[in-house]
Design a protein around this motif. Structure first.
Motif, PDB file in Angstrom:
ATOM      1  N   LEU A 125       0.849  -1.114   0.037  1.00 58.16           N
ATOM      2  CA  LEU A 125       0.108  -0.055   0.021  1.00 58.16           C
ATOM      3  C   LEU A 125       0.804   1.095  -0.022  1.00 58.16           C
ATOM      4  CD1 LEU A 125      -2.705   1.411   0.074  1.00 58.16           C
ATOM      5  CD2 LEU A 125      -2.500   1.218   2.745  1.00 58.16           C
ATOM      6  N   LYS A 126       1.923   1.259   0.705  1.00 59.89           N
ATOM      7  CA  LYS A 126       2.695   2.528   0.693  1.00 59.89           C
ATOM      8  C   LYS A 126       3.438   2.476  -0.520  1.00 59.89           C
ATOM      9  CE  LYS A 126       4.770   5.863   2.998  1.00 59.89           C
ATOM     10  NZ  LYS A 126       4.075   7.288   3.175  1.00 59.89           N
ATOM     11  N   CYS A 127       4.112   1.688  -1.130  1.00 56.30           N
ATOM     12  CA  CYS A 127       4.549   1.857  -2.595  1.00 56.30           C
ATOM     13  C   CYS A 127       3.487   2.334  -3.451  1.00 56.30           C
ATOM     14  CB  CYS A 127       5.078   0.367  -3.074  1.00 56.30           C
ATOM     15  SG  CYS A 127       6.511  -0.104  -2.352  1.00 56.30           S
ATOM     16  N   HIS A 128       2.208   2.095  -3.436  1.00 56.13           N
ATOM     17  CA  HIS A 128       1.313   2.653  -4.281  1.00 56.13           C
ATOM     18  C   HIS A 128       1.075   4.114  -3.969  1.00 56.13           C
ATOM     19  CE1 HIS A 128      -2.880   3.926  -5.730  1.00 56.13           C
ATOM     20  NE2 HIS A 128      -2.376   2.839  -6.814  1.00 56.13           N
ATOM     21  N   GLU A 129       1.138   4.371  -2.489  1.00 56.16           N
ATOM     22  CA  GLU A 129       0.819   5.997  -2.048  1.00 56.16           C
ATOM     23  C   GLU A 129       2.299   6.714  -2.613  1.00 56.16           C
ATOM     24  OE1 GLU A 129       0.530   5.437   1.987  1.00 56.16           O
ATOM     25  OE2 GLU A 129      -1.662   4.941   1.949  1.00 56.16           O
ATOM     26  N   ILE A 162      -0.820 -11.653  -3.593  1.00 45.79           N
ATOM     27  CA  ILE A 162      -2.058 -11.139  -2.679  1.00 45.79           C
ATOM     28  C   ILE A 162      -1.813  -9.709  -2.051  1.00 45.79           C
ATOM     29  CG2 ILE A 162      -3.151 -11.674  -0.569  1.00 45.79           C
ATOM     30  CD1 ILE A 162      -2.443 -14.702  -1.020  1.00 45.79           C
ATOM     31  N   TYR A 163      -0.532  -9.499  -1.984  1.00 43.46           N
ATOM     32  CA  TYR A 163      -0.313  -7.923  -1.364  1.00 43.46           C
ATOM     33  C   TYR A 163      -0.363  -6.745  -2.531  1.00 43.46           C
ATOM     34  CZ  TYR A 163       2.033 -11.033   2.249  1.00 43.46           C
ATOM     35  OH  TYR A 163       2.240 -11.958   3.288  1.00 43.46           O
ATOM     36  N   PHE A 164       0.284  -7.305  -3.406  1.00 46.34           N
ATOM     37  CA  PHE A 164       0.399  -6.381  -4.768  1.00 46.34           C
ATOM     38  C   PHE A 164      -0.805  -6.163  -5.646  1.00 46.34           C
ATOM     39  CE2 PHE A 164       4.903  -7.516  -3.717  1.00 46.34           C
ATOM     40  CZ  PHE A 164       5.349  -6.033  -3.413  1.00 46.34           C
ATOM     41  N   ALA A 165      -1.683  -7.128  -5.785  1.00 50.77           N
ATOM     42  CA  ALA A 165      -2.706  -7.221  -6.975  1.00 50.77           C
ATOM     43  C   ALA A 165      -3.717  -6.153  -6.474  1.00 50.77           C
ATOM     44  CB  ALA A 165      -3.338  -8.570  -6.902  1.00 50.77           C
ATOM     45  N   PRO A 166      -4.068  -5.614  -5.075  1.00 49.00           N
ATOM     46  CA  PRO A 166      -5.006  -4.593  -5.156  1.00 49.00           C
ATOM     47  C   PRO A 166      -4.571  -3.275  -5.695  1.00 49.00           C
ATOM     48  CG  PRO A 166      -4.934  -5.946  -2.948  1.00 49.00           C
ATOM     49  CD  PRO A 166      -3.566  -6.096  -4.009  1.00 49.00           C
ATOM     50  N   TYR A 167      -3.358  -2.987  -5.742  1.00 47.54           N
ATOM     51  CA  TYR A 167      -2.755  -1.763  -5.956  1.00 47.54           C
ATOM     52  C   TYR A 167      -1.925  -1.588  -7.239  1.00 47.54           C
ATOM     53  CZ  TYR A 167      -3.384  -1.968  -0.951  1.00 47.54           C
ATOM     54  OH  TYR A 167      -3.853  -2.312   0.341  1.00 47.54           O
ATOM     55  N   PHE A 168      -1.455  -2.696  -7.749  1.00 43.59           N
ATOM     56  CA  PHE A 168      -0.612  -2.559  -9.071  1.00 43.59           C
ATOM     57  C   PHE A 168      -1.400  -3.778 -10.153  1.00 43.59           C
ATOM     58  CE2 PHE A 168       2.010  -1.408  -5.635  1.00 43.59           C
ATOM     59  CZ  PHE A 168       2.955  -0.472  -6.307  1.00 43.59           C
ATOM     60  N   ALA A 194       1.470   1.015 -10.995  1.00 39.22           N
ATOM     61  CA  ALA A 194       0.240   1.655  -9.970  1.00 39.22           C
ATOM     62  C   ALA A 194      -0.842   1.748 -10.750  1.00 39.22           C
ATOM     63  CB  ALA A 194       0.743   2.644  -9.355  1.00 39.22           C
ATOM     64  N   LYS A 195      -1.955   1.005 -10.036  1.00 39.49           N
ATOM     65  CA  LYS A 195      -3.291   1.408 -10.638  1.00 39.49           C
ATOM     66  C   LYS A 195      -3.893   2.668 -10.100  1.00 39.49           C
ATOM     67  CE  LYS A 195      -4.622  -3.378 -10.358  1.00 39.49           C
ATOM     68  NZ  LYS A 195      -5.712  -4.520  -9.670  1.00 39.49           N
ATOM     69  N   GLN A 196      -4.707   3.184 -11.025  1.00 38.06           N
ATOM     70  CA  GLN A 196      -5.324   4.347 -10.482  1.00 38.06           C
ATOM     71  C   GLN A 196      -6.587   4.206  -9.874  1.00 38.06           C
ATOM     72  OE1 GLN A 196      -5.572   7.922 -13.495  1.00 38.06           O
ATOM     73  NE2 GLN A 196      -4.197   6.612 -14.726  1.00 38.06           N
ATOM     74  N   ILE A 197      -6.377   4.018  -8.650  1.00 36.84           N
ATOM     75  CA  ILE A 197      -7.521   3.817  -7.648  1.00 36.84           C
ATOM     76  C   ILE A 197      -7.501   4.552  -6.404  1.00 36.84           C
ATOM     77  CG2 ILE A 197      -7.572   1.235  -8.307  1.00 36.84           C
ATOM     78  CD1 ILE A 197      -6.069   0.623  -5.748  1.00 36.84           C
ATOM     79  N   GLN A 198      -8.675   4.611  -5.800  1.00 40.00           N
ATOM     80  CA  GLN A 198      -8.871   5.481  -4.737  1.00 40.00           C
ATOM     81  C   GLN A 198      -8.692   4.524  -3.458  1.00 40.00           C
ATOM     82  OE1 GLN A 198      -9.385   8.648  -4.215  1.00 40.00           O
ATOM     83  NE2 GLN A 198      -8.956   8.867  -6.395  1.00 40.00           N
ATOM     84  N   VAL A 199      -7.792   4.689  -2.466  1.00 41.31           N
ATOM     85  CA  VAL A 199      -7.433   3.764  -1.361  1.00 41.31           C
ATOM     86  C   VAL A 199      -7.620   4.638   0.029  1.00 41.31           C
ATOM     87  CG1 VAL A 199      -6.233   2.494  -2.823  1.00 41.31           C
ATOM     88  CG2 VAL A 199      -4.956   4.290  -1.731  1.00 41.31           C
TER      89      VAL A 199
END
Length: 199
Positions: A125-129, A162-168, A194-199
């Motif tokens: 999550l922090k990587c995505h942020e 599992i960790y990366f799929a929600p964000y990448f 990085a996906k363009q998502i709202q987290v």
């Protein structure tokens, strides 16, 4: 797991030269990726940088916006001793989870495996942020288990997904073909966007 892998812990590891992960230079998978980068103005972050051979290589090849971060003072001083003209304000002595972005590219090299495994989801999550929209996370992950208690901590690709799929989005996530001999067949080369998502 109660061990606190804090700045004092890592500082002691460096002082006692207990740095078995340190191979003394940039590894071939990362060098090959860097050699294909054309934009020397990319904002690049190397967290948990250790002796930061990757930053040394990038800096000497004209990349102007490379930032390195580590909680321990010793590796940052080692790096500065080798690369005295590196911008001192690009040396960040702070915890990964307190860093601020945005960056175009993050480089993973033996930092993920040094974290308490309970922090792996938070790391993703922090990587995505920290990344720009569609920024990239590139690097190596150990695809193996270790006999001794960590760090380093091992794992496998299915766990990591599992960790990366929600964000990448996964551009590349396969066994590295050009690992150094002791790590041959035991490393995943990843290139995630990085996906363009709202987290």
């Amino acid at each position: 797991m109660n061990q606190d892998f804090n700045a004092a812990y890592w500082q002691q590891r460096y002082r006692q030269n207990q740095t078995g992960w340190d191979v003394g230079g940039i590894t071939p998978p990362l060098k090959e990726y860097f050699d294909h980068l054309k934009n020397k103005d990319l904002r690049i972050l190397i967290p948990g940088c250790g002796n930061a051979y990757e930053a040394e290589y990038l800096h000497k090849n004209g990349f102007k916006a490379v930032y390195v971060a580590d909680v321990a003072e010793a590796p940052l001083q080692n790096f500065l001793g080798r690369v005295p003209d590196f911008p001192q304000d690009h040396l960040l002595r702070q915890d990964f989870f307190s860093l601020q972005g945005p960056f175009d590219l993050m480089v993973e090299q033996t930092f993920f495996c040094a974290l308490n495994p309970q922090l792996r989801a938070a790391y993703a999550l922090k990587c995505h942020e920290l990344l720009q929209p569609e920024g990239k996370l590139m690097g190596l992950l150990f695809d193996t288990t270790f006999e001794k208690a960590g760090p380093p901590f091992g794992g496998d690709r299915e766990e990591y997904k599992i960790y990366f799929a929600p964000y990448f989005d996964f551009i590349h996530f396969e066994t590295a073909y050009n690992s150094i001999p002791p790590r041959q067949g035991k490393e995943l080369f990843m290139l995630l966007q990085a996906k363009q998502i709202q987290v």
